[in-house]
Motif scaffolding. Sequence first.
Motif, PDB file in Angstrom:
ATOM      1  N   LEU A 111      27.659  -0.439   5.793  1.00 10.19           N
ATOM      2  CA  LEU A 111      26.290  -0.727   5.378  1.00 10.19           C
ATOM      3  C   LEU A 111      26.047  -2.235   5.400  1.00 10.19           C
ATOM      4  O   LEU A 111      26.914  -3.023   5.013  1.00 10.19           O
ATOM      5  N   THR A 112      24.867  -2.624   5.855  1.00  8.55           N
ATOM      6  CA  THR A 112      24.434  -4.016   5.802  1.00  8.55           C
ATOM      7  C   THR A 112      23.139  -4.053   4.986  1.00  8.55           C
ATOM      8  O   THR A 112      22.050  -3.815   5.501  1.00  8.55           O
ATOM      9  N   SER A 113      23.285  -4.315   3.704  1.00  7.24           N
ATOM     10  CA  SER A 113      22.148  -4.332   2.791  1.00  7.24           C
ATOM     11  C   SER A 113      21.678  -5.766   2.595  1.00  7.24           C
ATOM     12  O   SER A 113      22.436  -6.715   2.798  1.00  7.24           O
ATOM     13  N   SER A 114      20.417  -5.943   2.195  1.00  6.68           N
ATOM     14  CA  SER A 114      19.835  -7.285   2.109  1.00  6.68           C
ATOM     15  C   SER A 114      19.237  -7.540   0.731  1.00  6.68           C
ATOM     16  O   SER A 114      18.927  -6.607  -0.025  1.00  6.68           O
ATOM     17  N   TYR A 115      19.066  -8.815   0.424  1.00  3.02           N
ATOM     18  CA  TYR A 115      18.469  -9.207  -0.839  1.00  3.02           C
ATOM     19  C   TYR A 115      17.741 -10.533  -0.670  1.00  3.02           C
ATOM     20  O   TYR A 115      18.039 -11.326   0.229  1.00  3.02           O
ATOM     21  N   ASP A 116      16.738 -10.770  -1.510  1.00  3.02           N
ATOM     22  CA  ASP A 116      16.110 -12.081  -1.644  1.00  3.02           C
ATOM     23  C   ASP A 116      15.831 -12.306  -3.123  1.00  3.02           C
ATOM     24  O   ASP A 116      16.401 -11.622  -3.976  1.00  3.02           O
ATOM     25  N   TRP A 117      14.975 -13.235  -3.444  1.00  2.00           N
ATOM     26  CA  TRP A 117      14.754 -13.542  -4.855  1.00  2.00           C
ATOM     27  C   TRP A 117      14.204 -12.338  -5.620  1.00  2.00           C
ATOM     28  O   TRP A 117      14.530 -12.142  -6.783  1.00  2.00           O
ATOM     29  N   LEU A 118      13.342 -11.574  -4.978  1.00  2.00           N
ATOM     30  CA  LEU A 118      12.611 -10.520  -5.680  1.00  2.00           C
ATOM     31  C   LEU A 118      13.093  -9.121  -5.358  1.00  2.00           C
ATOM     32  O   LEU A 118      12.932  -8.211  -6.161  1.00  2.00           O
ATOM     33  N   ARG A 119      13.693  -8.910  -4.173  1.00  2.00           N
ATOM     34  CA  ARG A 119      14.000  -7.548  -3.732  1.00  2.00           C
ATOM     35  C   ARG A 119      15.471  -7.379  -3.394  1.00  2.00           C
ATOM     36  O   ARG A 119      16.139  -8.317  -2.976  1.00  2.00           O
ATOM     37  N   THR A 120      15.931  -6.142  -3.576  1.00  3.97           N
ATOM     38  CA  THR A 120      17.245  -5.725  -3.081  1.00  3.97           C
ATOM     39  C   THR A 120      17.049  -4.440  -2.287  1.00  3.97           C
ATOM     40  O   THR A 120      16.422  -3.498  -2.781  1.00  3.97           O
ATOM     41  N   ASP A 121      17.541  -4.411  -1.062  1.00  5.91           N
ATOM     42  CA  ASP A 121      17.324  -3.275  -0.170  1.00  5.91           C
ATOM     43  C   ASP A 121      18.657  -2.717   0.304  1.00  5.91           C
ATOM     44  O   ASP A 121      19.373  -3.361   1.088  1.00  5.91           O
ATOM     45  N   ILE A 122      19.008  -1.508  -0.175  1.00  5.29           N
ATOM     46  CA  ILE A 122      20.193  -0.818   0.322  1.00  5.29           C
ATOM     47  C   ILE A 122      19.940  -0.345   1.749  1.00  5.29           C
ATOM     48  O   ILE A 122      18.818   0.027   2.102  1.00  5.29           O
ATOM     49  N   ASP A 123      20.966  -0.347   2.562  1.00  6.01           N
ATOM     50  CA  ASP A 123      20.852   0.024   3.975  1.00  6.01           C
ATOM     51  C   ASP A 123      20.709   1.546   4.122  1.00  6.01           C
ATOM     52  O   ASP A 123      21.640   2.244   4.508  1.00  6.01           O
ATOM     53  N   HIS A 124      19.510   2.051   3.815  1.00  2.00           N
ATOM     54  CA  HIS A 124      19.274   3.497   3.880  1.00  2.00           C
ATOM     55  C   HIS A 124      19.294   4.017   5.319  1.00  2.00           C
ATOM     56  O   HIS A 124      19.530   5.208   5.532  1.00  2.00           O
TER      57      HIS A 124
END
Length: 303
Positions: A100-113
């Motif tokens: 999985l390559t999941s991402s994040y920034d200051w406001l959001r976290t996104d799991i690699d669905h």
Amino acid sequence: MGPSLNNALQKAKRKQLLKIIIISLLVVLIVLPILYKTGNYFAMKSTERLHDRLFLYHAIAEPNIQIDSQVTRNSSMFGGNIITNRSKNINGYVVPWSTLTSSYDWLRTDIDHNELIPGFYWTDTQFYEYDKQTKNKVATFYHPSIHDYHDGVQNELGEISQMENHVAEVAISFDRPYTLQEIQAKIPDHLNIVWLYMTSPIGDESNGPAGTVNYGFDPSDSPKEAYKSFLDGLEDYDVRGSNEAIQDFLKANKNKPFDQVNILGVMLTGQTENFKALKNQDFIRGASVGATAEIVPYIEPEK
């Protein structure tokens, strides 16, 4: 205006400009470290949230999938990625699973669905789900409240038990819910119970949801303690109370002793010939084969 007055004005302008430049540089030198520190703080908090979310999701919703490593990549003060390397343990044989390559920034976290959702192979004669990266078949659970599935309820115990010199995982779905004590009396000792299927969304489709999330846990160490952690994990994962399947399960079971909790199915692993003992058993509604591996002389199966 005389030359001396003009020179004085030009000199004053230069002093004023120099003062503005110095003040601007001082502001930049002060503000930049603050911005950098603030950005790193929020990015770090997002990283921690995403790490925790990934571990939590795997603890409650990924049958027989283990995290081998989870590291941060491409990190900056604005965000980055978390790489989750995963595998399956098939009776002592480690089988690769999608990364999985999941991402994040200051406001959001996104799991690699995108990688969590399996691929679908569908023809006029057959249908099955597969892991997009490894292309290994994904085992399917069948919810007892869903009577009709688009491809029917499969029972692949006959086919898998004919394979020689292999280990396999098989998702067993029951004809009705059972307690763990009842299940343990029905499953042969030479097969491993590696995951308990507790609940999943039923959906509005009479054909059953494809690629749906199944919630459950690994009972191998201490089933009662693992179940308590599972309940805590469900509450943490759906803290807003918006997941109907999770909330219905918690409402029905939160205050119930574990030995009275109903289980919808199990994930089993073992040598393929050992699955013969489960053929034609009335308590099995469906049996779906997942990943398999060929037995080699230098790796001993667990059972």
